[in-house]
Motif scaffolding. Structure first.
Motif, short mmCIF file in Angstrom:
data_model
loop_
_atom_site.label_atom_id
_atom_site.label_comp_id
_atom_site.label_asym_id
_atom_site.label_seq_id
_atom_site.Cartn_x
_atom_site.Cartn_y
_atom_site.Cartn_z
N SER A 79 0.84 -1.20 0.00
CA SER A 79 0.00 0.00 0.00
C SER A 79 0.88 1.25 0.00
CB SER A 79 -0.93 0.02 1.22
OG SER A 79 -1.83 -1.06 1.19
N PRO A 80 1.17 1.80 -1.16
CA PRO A 80 1.96 3.03 -1.22
C PRO A 80 1.23 4.17 -0.51
CG PRO A 80 1.73 2.01 -3.39
CD PRO A 80 0.78 1.32 -2.48
N ALA A 81 1.97 5.16 -0.07
CA ALA A 81 1.36 6.32 0.60
C ALA A 81 0.76 7.26 -0.42
CB ALA A 81 2.41 7.04 1.43
N CYS A 82 -0.31 7.94 -0.02
CA CYS A 82 -0.98 8.94 -0.86
C CYS A 82 0.01 10.05 -1.22
CB CYS A 82 -2.17 9.51 -0.09
SG CYS A 82 -3.00 10.88 -0.91
N THR A 83 0.00 10.45 -2.50
CA THR A 83 0.89 11.53 -2.95
C THR A 83 0.19 12.89 -2.94
OG1 THR A 83 0.27 11.21 -5.27
CG2 THR A 83 2.14 9.93 -4.44
N GLY A 84 -1.10 12.90 -2.59
CA GLY A 84 -1.82 14.16 -2.57
C GLY A 84 -2.19 14.68 -3.95
N CYS A 85 -2.34 13.80 -4.92
CA CYS A 85 -2.58 14.25 -6.29
C CYS A 85 -4.01 14.73 -6.51
CB CYS A 85 -2.27 13.13 -7.28
SG CYS A 85 -3.41 11.72 -7.22
N GLY A 86 -4.97 14.31 -5.68
CA GLY A 86 -6.34 14.78 -5.81
C GLY A 86 -7.17 14.05 -6.83
N ASN A 87 -6.74 12.89 -7.29
CA ASN A 87 -7.45 12.18 -8.35
C ASN A 87 -8.24 10.97 -7.85
OD1 ASN A 87 -6.60 13.80 -10.58
ND2 ASN A 87 -4.59 12.82 -10.47
N CYS A 88 -8.58 10.93 -6.57
CA CYS A 88 -9.28 9.77 -6.02
C CYS A 88 -10.54 9.43 -6.79
CB CYS A 88 -9.66 10.01 -4.56
SG CYS A 88 -8.31 10.41 -3.45
N ILE A 89 -11.33 10.45 -7.16
CA ILE A 89 -12.66 10.17 -7.70
C ILE A 89 -12.66 9.89 -9.20
CG2 ILE A 89 -13.85 11.40 -5.88
CD1 ILE A 89 -14.22 13.75 -7.74
N THR A 90 -11.50 9.87 -9.82
CA THR A 90 -11.42 9.31 -11.17
C THR A 90 -10.60 8.02 -11.17
OG1 THR A 90 -9.61 10.87 -11.63
CG2 THR A 90 -11.79 11.42 -12.48
N GLY A 91 -10.16 7.58 -10.00
CA GLY A 91 -9.42 6.33 -9.88
C GLY A 91 -8.01 6.58 -9.40
N CYS A 92 -7.59 5.85 -8.38
CA CYS A 92 -6.28 6.07 -7.76
C CYS A 92 -5.19 5.34 -8.54
CB CYS A 92 -6.30 5.59 -6.31
SG CYS A 92 -4.72 5.82 -5.46
N ASN A 93 -4.31 6.12 -9.18
CA ASN A 93 -3.20 5.52 -9.92
C ASN A 93 -1.97 5.27 -9.06
OD1 ASN A 93 -4.18 5.10 -12.55
ND2 ASN A 93 -4.08 7.30 -12.98
N VAL A 94 -2.06 5.63 -7.79
CA VAL A 94 -0.95 5.39 -6.86
C VAL A 94 -1.10 4.04 -6.16
CG1 VAL A 94 0.20 6.28 -4.78
CG2 VAL A 94 -0.69 7.87 -6.50
#
Length: 719
Positions: free
Chosen positions: A187-202
């Motif tokens: 489980s990589p850490a969140c990068t803060g990219c803000g794209n959760c609601i289109t799908g997490c690429n992290v």
């Protein structure tokens, strides 16, 4: 065995489907994934059928074009986009709904908010018989699995800005979300990219393909994607399911449905999907309450914006997910205005990268000082879901013009003023009818009216429940919850699994999973062959000598090899096949083929052969076996085209411990069907260039072997 891919490994090839399961779960969202995990953990033979495909981190859209390609729009009379598209908009005149389609359902494209409704909200949305210690324990189990966390302040600029404000005397407070902020194994850490609601690429978001579904798989559940369940019927073995596999090319030939059975079926396709499936099943004869489709709610979900704030909030995701950012997860905090009038949750929401250009254009803003609000305010559940001409419709006249909606709009304008900014309504408010868009569709199969307190489907208004058919998802709410619903849906699913086990202590036990591994170069095709079957024909008749008692026989099969390279090394390697067969001598309805076997080239004492072995199952449970072969032998004359298109078949019926011969026959591939078959040859779930390489490898294997058998006729094709 599951498909081996980084971050994946959960799904099985569709050709591994069996004809009967202990429990079939339809859908893999918060209802289906949880039920499947708990039943599999208890040792039950579980199958999960999901319409969408499996998505891996790195595959989710981050551009406008990619977002459009992954979107489908379902209008009352037409559909734009693929049936298995990730973002699925059900378009209504007054209200539309967005849901996710993929392994993990809407969890793939939501913000992952774990928020408990108040006791008043629970009492409004669910019957009293559901509330109590069992549901409380279920809430706790969900929390342990989804492990919600609070976003750290350094990761999201808007947290520091908004916590300095109050709205109606209420402070801005953090919201727990199913996101990993401290990296750990897998489980990589969140990068803060803000794209959760289109799908997490992290890979940092706790979508269901990272917790409950792996738990189900680990305990033996079989997970299949790309399968749409069309309707349900009561059956002597429990329930019968009519299926339509997607992405196999079967629609090029015909739309024949496959038929499977299960001791128990749990419908968990979401408020829209479950209601649509039960409506279609009702129209085909399944007994269901007349209140099916009523009490539909959008949960009072509204999208609004505040612009021209005094500080930059960095709420627009303009960077790739690969690098660190200060946008944070999609949702970080809220103003909790529940208990006021109008009661609502006002949750700050980042705009994902793929939608930023559209939003800037629609609102005519640069967006640096803009924040989006995801508002959950509740509604009167006055909507209705209907099936017309085979298509789902949302009926809710003037949904955006109710007194409550006007109160909410006025309250949101006041919120922007209190924050010192300018209010923007959802851009769709300028369209005719000012349609609303909900991301929280609820209701349609209301508890106490369509299902009972144990989630069993009622056979009539106030009548007895079906012992083998359950519904468990957001459709069972009898009204708006007024809070983000995922935690409550998951808790209901934990409870539903217990109810299923209590009612069915002897459910089918888990069976050993197939050990076949689909590799990166898996290849498949779909073919149709047509001909005849006769009780009096000899074992190898010539097509010209069709007996007078012959009846038509045809089959439509999808054949899949786990590896094109393994096939090239050994052309006799066994492929699995799945499909349907029609023959009135065997059954009035199409028979379903599961667990079929096909060998492309097999050396036998009689020469090289192609070989089919198919298990056929009629809807009444009668089982047949079809054994067929093509003779790949260079006889005198131009026989290559005849040999490779002609299958000699033998059909037998299973009777106790023996097989009784039914007859022999011949089927061939027509020229039109052959052209369609060639177009279905494809690598399985592969990027374009890998797909092309896999196709080329398969064709080289086939044509190279044919050239060996028939001489130099095909030499130019295989050089």
């Amino acid at each position: 065995m599951a498909r081996e891919q980084p971050g994946g490994g959960l799904t099985q090839p569709v050709t591994e489907l069996r004809s009967h399961y202990g429990v079939v779960v339809i859908g893999s969202g918060y209802g289906g994934a949880v039920v499947a995990a708990r039943l599999a953990e208890a040792g039950v033979d579980v199958c999960v059928l999901e319409r969408g495909r499996a998505w891996q981190p790195g595959e989710f859209p981050e551009s406008q074009l990619a977002f459009a390609e992954a979107t489908s729009l379902h209008f009352p009379r037409a559909t734009v986009g693929r049936a298995d598209a990730l973002y699925r908009f059900q378009m209504g005149r007054h209200l539309s709904a967005l849901t996710g389609s993929g392994l993990g359902g809407t969890s793939l494209i939501n913000a992952g908010v774990l928020l408990r409704p108040t006791s008043t909200q629970l009492e409004h949305a669910l019957p009293g018989a559901v509330l109590g210690p069992q549901l409380e324990r279920a809430f706790e189990r969900v929390e342990r699995v989804l492990t919600p966390a609070i976003a750290p302040r350094h990761l999201a600029t808007r947290l520091a800005v908004l916590e300095r404000h109050q709205v109606h005397g209420r402070p801005h407070e953090p919201v727990p979300v199913a996101v990993t902020f401290e990296g750990r194994a897998g489980s990589p850490a969140c990068t803060g990219c803000g794209n959760c609601i289109t799908g997490c690429n992290v890979g940092a978001k706790g979508s269901l393909d990272r917790n409950y579904l792996p738990l189900a798989h680990r305990h033996g559940a079989e997970l299949f994607t790309g399968i749409e369940v069309r309707r349900l019927v009561e059956h002597s073995r429990g329930m019968g399911l009519f299926l339509r596999p997607l992405r196999l090319g079967r629609e090029r030939f015909e739309e024949t449905e496959l038929f499977l059975t299960a001791d128990v079926v749990v419908v968990a396709a979401g408020a829209l999907g479950s209601t649509e499936l039960l409506c279609r099943s009702r129209d085909a004869g399944l007994p269901v309450s007349s209140k099916l489709g009523l009490r539909f709610s959008g949960n009072g979900t509204v999208l609004a914006f505040t612009d021209q704030l005094s500080a930059e909030l960095e709420a627009l995701a303009n960077r790739s997910s690969l690098g660190p950012a200060r946008v944070g997860p999609s949702l970080t905090g809220m103003f909790d205005l529940r208990g006021r009038q109008p009661s609502m949750l006002l949750q700050d929401t980042a705009v994902p990268r793929a939608l930023v250009p559209f939003l800037r254009t629609a609102l005519r803003t640069r967006g640096a000082s803009l924040v989006a609000w995801s508002v959950t305010a509740g509604d009167d559940a006055g909507g209705r879901l209907e099936l017309r001409h085979g298509r789902l419709r949302i009926e809710w006249p003037n949904a955006s013009r109710t007194p409550r909606q006007r109160e909410v709009d006025a309250a949101l304008e006041e919120v922007s003023r209190q924050l010192g900014g300018r209010h923007h309504r959802n851009p769709t408010a300028s369209l005719p009818g000012a349609p609303l868009i909900t991301t929280h569709p609820l209701g349609g199969c209301a508890m106490g009216e369509v299902v009972d307190a144990s989630h069993r489907v009622l056979r009539s208004d106030g009548g007895e429940p079906s012992p083998n058919l359950y519904v468990c998802d957001g459709s069972v709410f009898r009204g708006a919850l007024g809070t983000n619903p995922l935690w409550t849906i998951s808790a209901l699913a934990e409870r539903c699994a217990e109810k299923v086990l209590e009612a069915h202590p002897r459910l089918g036990r888990r069976r050993p999973r197939s050990q076949r591994v689909r590799r990166e170069d898996a290849v498949r095709f779909t073919e149709r062959m047509s001909g005849w079957l006769s009780r009096t024909a000899p074992a190898r008749p010539a097509p010209a000598s069709k007996p007078s008692d012959a009846v038509s026989l045809s089959f439509l099969l999808t054949v899949e090899w786990p590896s094109a390279a393994a096939l090239a090394a050994d052309p006799s390697v066994v492929a699995r096949s799945l499909g349907t067969l029609r023959c009135s001598m065997l059954a009035d309805e199409p028979l379903t083929v599961t667990g079929g076997q096909f060998q492309l080239f097999v050396e036998t004492p009689e020469g090289t052969r192609m070989r089919h072995v198919l298990e056929l199952r009629a809807r009444d449970g009668t089982v047949f076996t079809l054994e067929g072969h093509k003779e790949i032998v260079d006889d005198p004359g131009p026989d290559l085209f005849f040999d490779t298109r002609t299958l000699f078949v033998r059909v037998s019926r299973h009777e106790d411990e023996r097989r009784a011969l039914v007859g022999h026959g011949v089927v061939q591939t027509g020229l039109v069907d052959l052209s369609k078959q060639v177009r279905t040859i494809a690598g399985v779930e592969q990027p374009l260039w890998s797909d092309l390489r896999t196709r080329a490898s398969f064709l080289r294997t086939f044509l190279g072997r044919v050239r060996r058998e028939y001489g130099g006729l095909l030499l130019p094709l295989v050089r």
